[in-house]
Design a protein around this motif. Structure first.
Motif, mmCIF file in Angstrom:
data_model
loop_
_atom_site.group_PDB
_atom_site.id
_atom_site.type_symbol
_atom_site.label_atom_id
_atom_site.label_comp_id
_atom_site.label_asym_id
_atom_site.label_seq_id
_atom_site.Cartn_x
_atom_site.Cartn_y
_atom_site.Cartn_z
ATOM 1 N N GLY A 1 0.807 -1.219 0.000
ATOM 2 C CA GLY A 1 0.000 0.000 0.000
ATOM 3 C C GLY A 1 0.840 1.268 0.000
ATOM 4 O O GLY A 1 1.916 1.332 -0.583
ATOM 5 N N ARG A 2 0.352 2.264 0.747
ATOM 6 C CA ARG A 2 1.076 3.527 0.827
ATOM 7 C C ARG A 2 1.056 3.981 2.275
ATOM 8 O O ARG A 2 0.149 3.624 3.044
ATOM 9 N N ILE A 3 2.057 4.765 2.630
ATOM 10 C CA ILE A 3 2.051 5.267 3.998
ATOM 11 C C ILE A 3 2.062 6.789 3.934
ATOM 12 O O ILE A 3 2.664 7.377 3.040
ATOM 13 N N THR A 4 1.360 7.396 4.864
ATOM 14 C CA THR A 4 1.292 8.857 4.839
ATOM 15 C C THR A 4 1.661 9.417 6.204
ATOM 16 O O THR A 4 1.498 8.741 7.225
ATOM 17 N N SER A 5 2.153 10.626 6.193
ATOM 18 C CA SER A 5 2.621 11.207 7.461
ATOM 19 C C SER A 5 1.460 11.512 8.402
ATOM 20 O O SER A 5 1.645 11.639 9.601
ATOM 21 N N LYS A 6 0.262 11.615 7.872
ATOM 22 C CA LYS A 6 -0.886 11.966 8.727
ATOM 23 C C LYS A 6 -1.575 10.737 9.333
ATOM 24 O O LYS A 6 -2.337 10.859 10.280
ATOM 25 N N ALA A 7 -1.304 9.575 8.755
ATOM 26 C CA ALA A 7 -2.033 8.383 9.212
ATOM 27 C C ALA A 7 -1.582 7.977 10.619
ATOM 28 O O ALA A 7 -0.527 8.371 11.080
ATOM 29 N N ARG A 8 -2.411 7.182 11.276
ATOM 30 C CA ARG A 8 -2.054 6.594 12.579
ATOM 31 C C ARG A 8 -1.107 5.433 12.342
ATOM 32 O O ARG A 8 -1.160 4.804 11.276
ATOM 33 N N THR A 9 -0.300 5.128 13.334
ATOM 34 C CA THR A 9 0.624 4.012 13.127
ATOM 35 C C THR A 9 0.567 3.044 14.292
ATOM 36 O O THR A 9 0.191 3.411 15.400
ATOM 37 N N ARG A 10 0.939 1.817 13.992
ATOM 38 C CA ARG A 10 1.201 0.889 15.087
ATOM 39 C C ARG A 10 2.367 0.014 14.699
ATOM 40 O O ARG A 10 2.591 -0.258 13.512
ATOM 41 N N VAL A 11 3.141 -0.390 15.729
ATOM 42 C CA VAL A 11 4.316 -1.218 15.469
ATOM 43 C C VAL A 11 3.982 -2.643 15.864
ATOM 44 O O VAL A 11 3.493 -2.890 16.975
ATOM 45 N N LYS A 12 4.223 -3.567 14.935
ATOM 46 C CA LYS A 12 3.939 -4.977 15.233
ATOM 47 C C LYS A 12 5.225 -5.778 15.182
ATOM 48 O O LYS A 12 6.035 -5.593 14.263
ATOM 49 N N ARG A 13 5.404 -6.628 16.145
ATOM 50 C CA ARG A 13 6.510 -7.583 16.105
ATOM 51 C C ARG A 13 5.845 -8.952 16.162
ATOM 52 O O ARG A 13 5.293 -9.317 17.197
ATOM 53 N N GLY A 14 5.868 -9.648 15.053
ATOM 54 C CA GLY A 14 5.090 -10.889 14.989
ATOM 55 C C GLY A 14 3.628 -10.498 15.124
ATOM 56 O O GLY A 14 3.157 -9.562 14.472
ATOM 57 N N ALA B 1 3.398 9.023 13.594
ATOM 58 C CA ALA B 1 4.764 9.264 13.144
ATOM 59 C C ALA B 1 5.117 10.714 13.430
ATOM 60 O O ALA B 1 4.298 11.606 13.226
ATOM 61 N N SER B 2 6.337 10.928 13.945
ATOM 62 C CA SER B 2 6.714 12.326 14.144
ATOM 63 C C SER B 2 7.470 12.842 12.920
ATOM 64 O O SER B 2 7.560 14.030 12.707
ATOM 65 N N SER B 3 8.026 11.916 12.127
ATOM 66 C CA SER B 3 8.555 12.377 10.839
ATOM 67 C C SER B 3 8.606 11.238 9.828
ATOM 68 O O SER B 3 8.768 10.066 10.187
ATOM 69 N N LEU B 4 8.407 11.598 8.599
ATOM 70 C CA LEU B 4 8.461 10.635 7.502
ATOM 71 C C LEU B 4 9.325 11.273 6.413
ATOM 72 O O LEU B 4 9.049 12.384 5.968
ATOM 73 N N LYS B 5 10.426 10.603 6.053
ATOM 74 C CA LYS B 5 11.358 11.217 5.086
ATOM 75 C C LYS B 5 11.681 10.270 3.938
ATOM 76 O O LYS B 5 11.792 9.055 4.147
ATOM 77 N N ARG B 6 11.825 10.865 2.767
ATOM 78 C CA ARG B 6 12.390 10.140 1.619
ATOM 79 C C ARG B 6 13.747 10.774 1.394
ATOM 80 O O ARG B 6 13.832 11.985 1.178
ATOM 81 N N ILE C 1 11.488 6.525 9.068
ATOM 82 C CA ILE C 1 10.313 6.836 9.900
ATOM 83 C C ILE C 1 10.760 7.047 11.348
ATOM 84 O O ILE C 1 11.513 6.246 11.908
ATOM 85 N N ARG C 2 10.319 8.145 11.937
ATOM 86 C CA ARG C 2 10.506 8.325 13.376
ATOM 87 C C ARG C 2 9.125 8.415 14.016
ATOM 88 O O ARG C 2 8.222 9.064 13.463
ATOM 89 N N LEU C 3 8.953 7.723 15.140
ATOM 90 C CA LEU C 3 7.638 7.715 15.786
ATOM 91 C C LEU C 3 7.678 8.538 17.065
ATOM 92 O O LEU C 3 8.735 8.704 17.672
ATOM 93 N N GLU C 4 6.541 9.015 17.467
ATOM 94 C CA GLU C 4 6.460 9.728 18.745
ATOM 95 C C GLU C 4 6.510 8.704 19.866
ATOM 96 O O GLU C 4 5.739 7.753 19.877
ATOM 97 N N ASN C 5 7.426 8.889 20.799
ATOM 98 C CA ASN C 5 7.510 8.036 21.998
ATOM 99 C C ASN C 5 7.787 6.570 21.741
ATOM 100 O O ASN C 5 7.416 5.719 22.539
ATOM 101 N N PHE C 6 8.348 6.248 20.632
ATOM 102 C CA PHE C 6 8.758 4.858 20.437
ATOM 103 C C PHE C 6 10.000 4.828 19.570
ATOM 104 O O PHE C 6 10.023 5.406 18.485
ATOM 105 N N SER C 7 11.052 4.183 20.065
ATOM 106 C CA SER C 7 12.237 4.073 19.225
ATOM 107 C C SER C 7 12.896 2.714 19.401
ATOM 108 O O SER C 7 13.995 2.471 18.952
#
Ligand code: GDP
Length: 701
Positions: free
Chosen positions: A632-645, A654-659, A675-681
């Protein structure tokens, strides 16, 4: 003068005096409250008159031991008293009603109250044979303010029941899936005891508070200054708790300070503490862990006192700490509230004697009692394998007296007590209520928090232990864990009348937390009440899980992540954790659970996924995940979640999205990005960052 000072002068307990004051319509909050000289004189006059009339003086059942005859003969202004009696009938009424009241207590005798659902003040009072306002007054003396329809913590209710010579038992849940299992035989029959068998027992005290505020130093100071020397040649033994004697009273201090250990024990069912002393450094004031400690103590329903430490420092500001306490809803008693605050210095020892005196007074008010004659029962504080001794368990006796030679079952182990060693390193034959000892003789090392009970004989102890370990094995195989989840809650609402949903709420910033609490408080439901037992800023920690487990709560996180280890622990403890990125989604979930409506009002639509390929530590603002958009596509305004398995580690944005080096508003499938996320690294290579939007569905009202 203070209430307890007058009580001392009149040679009665503060509790008794408080009862008199109430009858004389003199309003005081606690034993530490001040009364005027005139009021003191009024009491003296009233009592001397009563003793002259030879009327049974005591409005409380325990005061029979302390005769009014021994009171100083301070004959007051008789005429004045007669007049006041004529106007206000209460003193006369007390005299007439007393015998009835005493009989009532005795008649109630030992019995068990079986708790099925929530313990509500009104119906609980009925069970105890009390009027609701009497129960509310008792609760107030424990610093718990509950209204008539409010629910009580099981432990609090247990303590009150104990005071009235009753025991509280949770209704046994449906039998565990143990195949071909007969009922597990109970340990030795335990009589809760007749009211006259219940004797005062020492209070068990734990220090809680922020790191470095002086918990350990206070414990050390008290231990070194108040343990009677010469008994042991000065060698103190670590048994997990120790006792000190002050003014002929014994106080037991738990040796492991801090709310993590405290709640960990509680999660295992071990409610040892009677009084939690929140230690606050006078130069630092209330800090994050102070608040946390307060929330843990409140959730446990224990009595709270405050020690304002480090008063020796020039930067100490005791009044500022009191002001902060006031803001936290804890009103210091010298400011007209009911929380006892003791300024102390663990360094110079200043104020420590006063604090011990206050603990004794508080304990007296709480009327802590146990039956030393019954077979012993208690909890393991900690246990290990010691060279030359085998498994040793540092235990605290809750009820009864443990003796050398007793057969005991402890968790899934058993043994015959070979030796008991007290906190002074002395071998003792017995240990009574609230006394900590090291116990030798178990066949294995039990878990901290495990309960021990004396059995009739070795055979019974061994059989119960065997049955328990078999059960544990079976339940581990079947992975049948207790869980508290929103879905369970819904199911439960059919079974019981009203359910309490307890939440531990964590968010990224204080403002958000307040907004969440505010929104939640506006939800009302016929079936469910909502209590936030802990709210805090920051990631979800193991402590949060333990607290949730001990209190049957679920955890909600908003824009925060789980700390390492949290997921595993939550799974083992059966605690549900829900992560959110938008307030109304969280509120809706809770509302749905509470009102029984499960229709979602919004649905997550995944628009794209990125896979973490590389992690860069280049920014001060947190790590950047070098990703490939795999779907799909990812946008800087969308909500995010991080999945491991299968596991979701984070929900947020996301606090920043860069190409390359440039900000991008959208990155398409097959393209790389940072991608940098707010409060998760805490990324790991292979994590999937999912981007989604919310689709709204018509809300049903
Ligand atoms: P804990 O983390 O709460 O157990 O705190 P500690 O007891 O380890 O104390 C932290 C630091 O504060 C230590 O360096 C102590 O020496 C110091 N400290 C503790 N109590 C006092 C006090 O009353 N006065 C002063 N000046 N320092 C203290």
């Amino acid at each position: 003068m203070r209430v307890y000072e007058l009580a001392k002068e009149l040679k009665m307990s503060s509790k008794e005096l408080l009862a008199y004051l109430k009858d004389l319509s003199i309003e005081v909050k606690s034993h530490a409250s001040s009364i005027t000289d005139d009021q003191a004189e009024q009491v003296r006059g009233f009592l001397s008159e009563e003793s002259g009339d030879d009327v049974a003086p005591a409005p409380t059942e325990s005061s029979g031991e302390r005769g009014v005859e021994s009171m100083p003969d301070t004959s007051g202004d008789d005429a004045g008293m007669v007049e006041s009696k004529a106007e206000d009938p209460s003193p006369v009424q007390i005299a007439e009603q007393e015998p009835e009241e005493e009989v009532e207590v005795e008649q109630s005798g030992p019995s068990t109250i079986v708790v099925k659902g929530p313990i509500v003040v009104k119906s609980f009072a009925e069970e105890l044979g009390l009027k609701p306002n009497q129960l509310i007054a008792e609760l107030m003396s424990m610093n718990i303010f509950a209204s008539i329809n409010e629910k009580l913590d099981f432990n609090v209710a247990g303590r009150i029941a104990e005071k009235h010579g009753m025991t509280l038992e949770k209704e046994k849940k449906a039998p565990e899936p143990a195949p071909q299992q007969q009922e597990v035989e109970m340990p030795a029959k335990r009589d809760a005891g007749k009211p006259e068998d219940l004797l005062p027992r020492p209070p068990v005290v734990t220090f809680l508070g922020h790191v470095d505020h002086g918990k350990t130093s206070l414990l050390d100071h008290i231990r070194h200054s108040h343990v009677v020397d010469g008994e042991s040649g000065g060698i103190t033994q670590h048994v997990g708790a120790y006792t000190v004697e002050y003014n002929d009273h014994v106080i037991t201090f738990i040796d492991t300070p801090g709310h993590a250990a405290f709640t960990n024990m509680r999660a295992r069912g071990a409610n040892l503490t009677d009084i939690a002393i929140i230690v606050i450094a006078a130069d630092d004031g209330i800090m994050t862990q102070t608040r946390e400690a307060l929330q843990h103590a409140r959730a446990a329903g224990v009595t709270i006192m405050v020690a304002i430490n480090k008063t020796d420092l020039p930067s100490a500001r005791v009044d500022r700490v009191k002001q902060q306490l006031q803001q936290e809803g804890l009103s210091p008693e010298d400011w007209g509230g009911d929380i006892i605050c003791c300024p102390v210095s663990a360094q110079t020892g200043e104020g420590i004697d006063n604090m011990l005196e206050m603990i004794i007074l508080q304990a007296e008010i709480m009327e802590l009692k146990a039956n030393p004659k019954s077979p012993a029962r208690g909890f393991v504080i900690e246990a290990r394998l010691e060279q030359g001794m085998g498994p040793t368990a540092n235990i605290l006796v809750k009820e009864g007296t443990l003796k050398v030679g007793d057969a005991i079952v402890c968790g899934q182990y058993w043994g015959r007590v070979k030796a008991l060693i007290n906190d002074r390193g002395i071998k003792v034959r017995t240990a009574g209520p609230s006394i900590p000892v090291k116990c030798l003789g178990l066949n294995n090392v039990p878990d901290a928090g495990a309960e021990f009970e004396v059995c009739d004989n070795d055979r019974t102890a061994r059989r119960i232990a065997d049955e328990r370990s078999e059960r544990r094995r079976v339940s581990q195989l079947g992975d049948t864990q207790r869980t508290t989840s929103l879905d369970d809650l819904l199911r439960d609402t059919e079974a019981t009348e009203k359910v309490e949903l307890k939440l531990v709420a964590k968010a990224d910033v204080q403002g958000t937390l307040e907004a969440i609490q505010h929104s939640l408080s506006e939800i009302s439901s016929e079936k469910v009440t909502l209590t936030v037992i802990l709210s805090g800023v920051g990631n979800i920690t193991e402590n949060d899980v333990i607290l949730a487990s001990a209190s049957d709560a679920i955890i909600v996180g908003f824009h925060v992540a789980k700390e390492p280890g949290v997921s595993g622990l939550a799974k083992r403890e059966g605690v549900e954790i829900r992560l959110y990125s938008i307030i109304y989604e969280l509120v809706d979930d809770i509302r749905n659970a509470m009102t029984g409506l499960l229709q979602p009002i919004s649905r997550k639509v995944v628009i794209g996924q990125a896979e973490v390929r590389q992690i860069f530590d280049i920014s001060k603002k947190g790590r950047v995940a070098g990703c490939m958009t795999i779907k799909g596509r990812i946008t800087s305004k969308a909500r995010t979640r991080v999945k491991r398995g299968d596991e979701v580690l984070y929900e947020g944005s996301a606090s920043s999205l860069k190409r390359f080096q440039n900000d991008a508003s959208e990155v398409r499938e097959g393209q790389e990005c940072g991608i940098r996320l707010e409060n998760f690294s805490n990324f790991e290579v292979g994590d999937i960052i999912e981007f989604y939007e919310l689709e709204h569905v018509a809300q049903q009202l």
